[in-house]
Design a protein around this motif. Structure first.
Motif, PDB file in Angstrom:
ATOM      1  N   GLN A   1       0.835  -1.205   0.000  1.00 11.20           N
ATOM      2  CA  GLN A   1       0.000   0.000   0.000  1.00 11.20           C
ATOM      3  C   GLN A   1       0.865   1.248   0.000  1.00 11.20           C
ATOM      4  OE1 GLN A   1      -2.630  -0.328   3.367  1.00 11.20           O
ATOM      5  NE2 GLN A   1      -4.307  -0.981   2.038  1.00 11.20           N
ATOM      6  N   ILE A   2       0.465   2.209  -0.811  1.00  8.70           N
ATOM      7  CA  ILE A   2       1.203   3.475  -0.918  1.00  8.70           C
ATOM      8  C   ILE A   2       0.367   4.568  -0.248  1.00  8.70           C
ATOM      9  CG2 ILE A   2       2.198   5.120  -2.576  1.00  8.70           C
ATOM     10  CD1 ILE A   2       3.529   2.296  -2.584  1.00  8.70           C
ATOM     11  N   PRO A   3       1.012   5.405   0.553  1.00  7.71           N
ATOM     12  CA  PRO A   3       0.248   6.470   1.234  1.00  7.71           C
ATOM     13  C   PRO A   3      -0.347   7.484   0.256  1.00  7.71           C
ATOM     14  CG  PRO A   3       2.589   6.528   1.841  1.00  7.71           C
ATOM     15  CD  PRO A   3       2.407   5.379   0.901  1.00  7.71           C
ATOM     16  N   THR A   4      -1.269   8.268   0.752  1.00 13.83           N
ATOM     17  CA  THR A   4      -1.918   9.276  -0.107  1.00 13.83           C
ATOM     18  C   THR A   4      -1.597  10.680   0.398  1.00 13.83           C
ATOM     19  OG1 THR A   4      -3.915   9.073   1.226  1.00 13.83           O
ATOM     20  CG2 THR A   4      -3.844   7.784  -0.789  1.00 13.83           C
ATOM     21  N   ASP A   5      -1.879  11.674  -0.458  1.00  8.33           N
ATOM     22  CA  ASP A   5      -1.618  13.068  -0.087  1.00  8.33           C
ATOM     23  C   ASP A   5      -2.836  13.668   0.636  1.00  8.33           C
ATOM     24  OD1 ASP A   5      -3.511  13.669  -2.014  1.00  8.33           O
ATOM     25  OD2 ASP A   5      -2.087  14.429  -3.483  1.00  8.33           O
ATOM     26  N   ALA A   6      -2.817  14.995   0.784  1.00  5.71           N
ATOM     27  CA  ALA A   6      -3.879  15.663   1.551  1.00  5.71           C
ATOM     28  C   ALA A   6      -5.252  15.465   0.905  1.00  5.71           C
ATOM     29  CB  ALA A   6      -3.570  17.150   1.653  1.00  5.71           C
ATOM     30  N   GLU A   7      -5.273  15.185  -0.398  1.00  9.56           N
ATOM     31  CA  GLU A   7      -6.569  14.986  -1.080  1.00  9.56           C
ATOM     32  C   GLU A   7      -6.803  13.512  -1.398  1.00  9.56           C
ATOM     33  OE1 GLU A   7      -7.339  17.744  -4.213  1.00  9.56           O
ATOM     34  OE2 GLU A   7      -7.320  19.417  -2.818  1.00  9.56           O
ATOM     35  N   PHE A   8      -6.153  12.640  -0.649  1.00 15.15           N
ATOM     36  CA  PHE A   8      -6.364  11.184  -0.734  1.00 15.15           C
ATOM     37  C   PHE A   8      -5.919  10.575  -2.067  1.00 15.15           C
ATOM     38  CE2 PHE A   8      -9.584  13.100   2.075  1.00 15.15           C
ATOM     39  CZ  PHE A   8      -9.303  12.443   3.262  1.00 15.15           C
TER      40      PHE A   8
ATOM     41  N   THR B   1       2.950   9.864  -5.378  1.00 21.05           N
ATOM     42  CA  THR B   1       3.787   9.208  -6.395  1.00 21.05           C
ATOM     43  C   THR B   1       5.265   9.171  -5.996  1.00 21.05           C
ATOM     44  OG1 THR B   1       3.722  11.281  -7.606  1.00 21.05           O
ATOM     45  CG2 THR B   1       2.281   9.532  -8.369  1.00 21.05           C
ATOM     46  N   LYS B   2       5.670  10.112  -5.131  1.00 19.75           N
ATOM     47  CA  LYS B   2       7.058  10.068  -4.632  1.00 19.75           C
ATOM     48  C   LYS B   2       7.229   8.802  -3.808  1.00 19.75           C
ATOM     49  CE  LYS B   2       9.577  14.263  -3.826  1.00 19.75           C
ATOM     50  NZ  LYS B   2       9.458  15.485  -3.117  1.00 19.75           N
ATOM     51  N   ALA B   3       6.233   8.558  -2.966  1.00 19.31           N
ATOM     52  CA  ALA B   3       6.273   7.361  -2.117  1.00 19.31           C
ATOM     53  C   ALA B   3       6.231   6.098  -2.966  1.00 19.31           C
ATOM     54  CB  ALA B   3       5.106   7.380  -1.132  1.00 19.31           C
ATOM     55  N   LEU B   4       5.477   6.154  -4.079  1.00 22.50           N
ATOM     56  CA  LEU B   4       5.402   4.992  -4.974  1.00 22.50           C
ATOM     57  C   LEU B   4       6.788   4.707  -5.563  1.00 22.50           C
ATOM     58  CD1 LEU B   4       3.819   2.869  -6.692  1.00 22.50           C
ATOM     59  CD2 LEU B   4       3.517   4.671  -8.409  1.00 22.50           C
ATOM     60  N   ALA B   5       7.422   5.763  -6.095  1.00 21.34           N
ATOM     61  CA  ALA B   5       8.741   5.577  -6.721  1.00 21.34           C
ATOM     62  C   ALA B   5       9.733   5.024  -5.707  1.00 21.34           C
ATOM     63  CB  ALA B   5       9.216   6.913  -7.286  1.00 21.34           C
ATOM     64  N   GLN B   6       9.671   5.565  -4.493  1.00 23.27           N
ATOM     65  CA  GLN B   6      10.598   5.093  -3.438  1.00 23.27           C
ATOM     66  C   GLN B   6      10.352   3.628  -3.109  1.00 23.27           C
ATOM     67  OE1 GLN B   6      10.040   7.729  -0.135  1.00 23.27           O
ATOM     68  NE2 GLN B   6      11.311   9.331  -1.058  1.00 23.27           N
ATOM     69  N   ALA B   7       9.080   3.266  -3.002  1.00 28.59           N
ATOM     70  CA  ALA B   7       8.740   1.883  -2.632  1.00 28.59           C
ATOM     71  C   ALA B   7       9.256   0.904  -3.680  1.00 28.59           C
ATOM     72  CB  ALA B   7       7.219   1.754  -2.500  1.00 28.59           C
ATOM     73  N   ILE B   8       9.116   1.283  -4.956  1.00 25.82           N
ATOM     74  CA  ILE B   8       9.572   0.388  -6.032  1.00 25.82           C
ATOM     75  C   ILE B   8      11.095   0.218  -5.969  1.00 25.82           C
ATOM     76  CG2 ILE B   8       9.758   0.151  -8.549  1.00 25.82           C
ATOM     77  CD1 ILE B   8       6.996   1.628  -8.694  1.00 25.82           C
ATOM     78  N   GLU B   9      11.796   1.352  -5.786  1.00 23.46           N
ATOM     79  CA  GLU B   9      13.274   1.290  -5.708  1.00 23.46           C
ATOM     80  C   GLU B   9      13.692   0.411  -4.533  1.00 23.46           C
ATOM     81  OE1 GLU B   9      15.242   2.423  -7.847  1.00 23.46           O
ATOM     82  OE2 GLU B   9      14.266   4.093  -8.901  1.00 23.46           O
TER      83      GLU B   9
END
Ligand SMILES: Cc1ncc(COP(=O)(O)O)c(C=O)c1O
Length: 495
Positions: free
Chosen positions: A216-223, A227-235
């Motif tokens: 699961q990838i976290p969401t921003d203030a508007e849910f 995508t920064k967290a997504l890129a980091q998770a993949i790396e």
């Protein structure tokens, strides 16, 4: 003892007589028409206790056939009170949906034809109409022609098939060798936001990937997916020796209808060569409204897109569509052709539905969609969806204008997330938060108990949140006014 061939009874052999079919058919259409016309006289939410219906029904099937008139009378007497009326215009819970007259006719015809669309040959009309109707719908939603459609029952199943195709696209011989006991196969990883629908995780479980394959990838203030967290998770996963293979973006999340940033997610998928699946189960239909088409910007780089005409396109449940850019891969994941189904002359020239999923026989679902699309037309359907969005914005404006209520999420479509927040004096924050949760839960329960409307809830940023979902073809401004009044009455009684 009844006499053979008595009116309304089953004859000794064969089906109901043609005369009875016609007679009861007319009665049934009258019954359905009255039901839909007077549905607002009924409580939206079934007012029965668990087990109440079962207790009124015999423990075993009748040995002798019963007259049709008695069966229909029991539908009215026993079944009807145990229904929650999804077609009621004040059904605002979950995602409000509704059938429509042409959709009902489509279901009736489909039951009469009763074809099984496994091979083209067993159901040429169903196979070809499916292609035509899905092509129309794809164009209406502004999706590119590289996406080919296939119908399943639900979005849960559409997305599961997309994830299976994504896995097959890895080319790791999973079809042939499976996944267990393989030292050469690292842990696969699929990414979706923390707001993604639970069906994505279920799909991962069903395919035997294991819960650890779902990140699961976290969401921003508007849910929206961060995508920064997504890129980091993949790396991070790649460094740890895992095998990322799929990202699921949601257009219209279940709790609050947020929209994941598709273009940025597509960039990441492109960079890492990951399958991009878009879950637009609810909100995909909104793309048929020209000014909302942009919600699919980026879908031209998606590998698959799921959307549900049974949610917000007035098509009776069930009908979900998976658009896929690589039908050959989906087919590779699922096609198993036994001798008795081997195709002969038409072998490679036709599409056989059974090759693209776990089902062999498939219902003639496209008929009802085709009838809905033709009867209302693109403009008519868009006008209804646009109106639902207007009603949602209107309700949201009332919430915002009132000091006692607050909005808890943006309103991009026809779903409003809100809660009562009256002033509660002299308490610390924790106590106040707990009291507001309890207050909102009571408001919701009491509104639902009136039988005049049905709302559901979610939890956003740890606040109990009421959801007003608009999606019924008969919902009009008066219904929105009534629920607003009901909510305010209950709030006043409780504060
Ligand atoms: C975003 C999303 N995806 C998937 C689903 C599951 O839909 P279905 O009941 O067709 O499986 C839902 C249901 O509300 C949903 O909101």
């Amino acid at each position: 003892m009844r006499e053979d061939n008595q009116e309304g009874f089953a004859p000794e052999q064969g089906d109901m007589s043609a005369e009875d079919f016609r007679r009861f058919g007319h009665q049934l259409i009258d019954f359905v028409s009255d039901y839909l016309t007077h549905i607002e006289d009924r409580p939206v939410l079934a007012q029965v206790e668990p087990g109440e219906l079962k207790a009124q029904l015999p423990k075993s099937a009748p040995a002798q056939g019963e007259p049709m008139s008695a069966i229909l009378a029991d539908v009215d007497r026993l079944i009807m009170p145990a229904l929650t009326h999804w077609n009621h215009p004040s059904f605002f819970a979950l995602f409000a949906t509704s059938t429509s007259a042409p959709g009902i006719f489509g279901e009736l015809l489909s039951a009469a034809f009763d074809v099984k669309a496994m091979l083209w040959r067993t159901a040429p009309a169903a196979t070809e109409l499916e292609e035509v109707a899905l092509n129309w719908l794809r164009q209406m939603m502004g999706l590119d022609e590289g996406l080919e459609g296939i119908i399943y029952d639900t979005a849960s199943v559409s997305s599961m098939h997309a994830v299976a195709a994504a896995r097959e696209a890895l080319g790791r011989r999973i079809r042939e060798d499976g996944m267990s006991g393989r030292a050469d196969l690292p842990l696969l990883r699929l990414y979706a936001s923390e707001q993604a629908h639970s069906s994505i995780e279920k799909g991962v479980l069903t395919l035997g990937l294991g819960q650890r394959a779902f990140r699961q990838i976290p969401t921003d203030a508007e849910f929206r997916m961060d995508t920064k967290a997504l890129a980091q998770a993949i790396e991070e996963d790649k460094r740890a020796g895992m095998l990322p293979f799929c990202v699921v973006a949601t257009i219209g999340t279940t709790s609050m209808s947020s929209i994941d940033p598709l273009q940025a997610i597509a960039d990441i998928c492109q960079q890492h060569k990951l399958w991009l699946h878009v879950d637009a189960a609810y909100a995909g239909s909104a793309a048929i409204v020209p000014e909302m088409r942009h919600i699919f910007d980026g879908a031209e780089r998606a590998d698959s897109v799921a959307t549900n005409p049974h949610k917000w396109l007035f098509t009776p449940f069930d009908l979900s569509v998976l658009y896929c850019r690589h039908m050959d891969i989906l087919r590779r994941a699922f096609s198993v052709v036994p001798e008795h189904l081997l195709r002969t002359s038409e072998a490679e020239t036709v599409r056989n539905g059974m090759d693209y999923g776990i089902q062999l026989g498939r219902r003639f679902r496209s008929l009802k969609l085709w009838m809905v699309l033709r009867y209302f037309g693109h403009t008519g359907l868009a006008a209804r969806i646009r109106e639902h969005c207007r009603l949602a914005r209107l309700f949201a404006a009332w919430v915002e204008e009132s000091a006692d209520w607050e909005l808890l999420a943006p309103v991009p479509f026809s779903l409003v997330c809100f809660r009562a927040c009256p002033r509660l004096e002299g308490e610390d924050e924790t106590e106040r938060a707990a009291r507001l949760d309890a207050l909102n839960e009571s408001i919701m329960n009491r509104v639902n108990q009136t039988g005049r409307a049905y709302l559901s809830h979610t939890r956003l940023r740890d606040k109990l949140t009421l959801r007003l979902a608009i999606g019924n073809i008969h919902t009009a401004e008066e219904h929105i006014q009534r629920i607003w009044q009901l909510l305010n009455e209950q709030k006043s009684m409780l504060t």
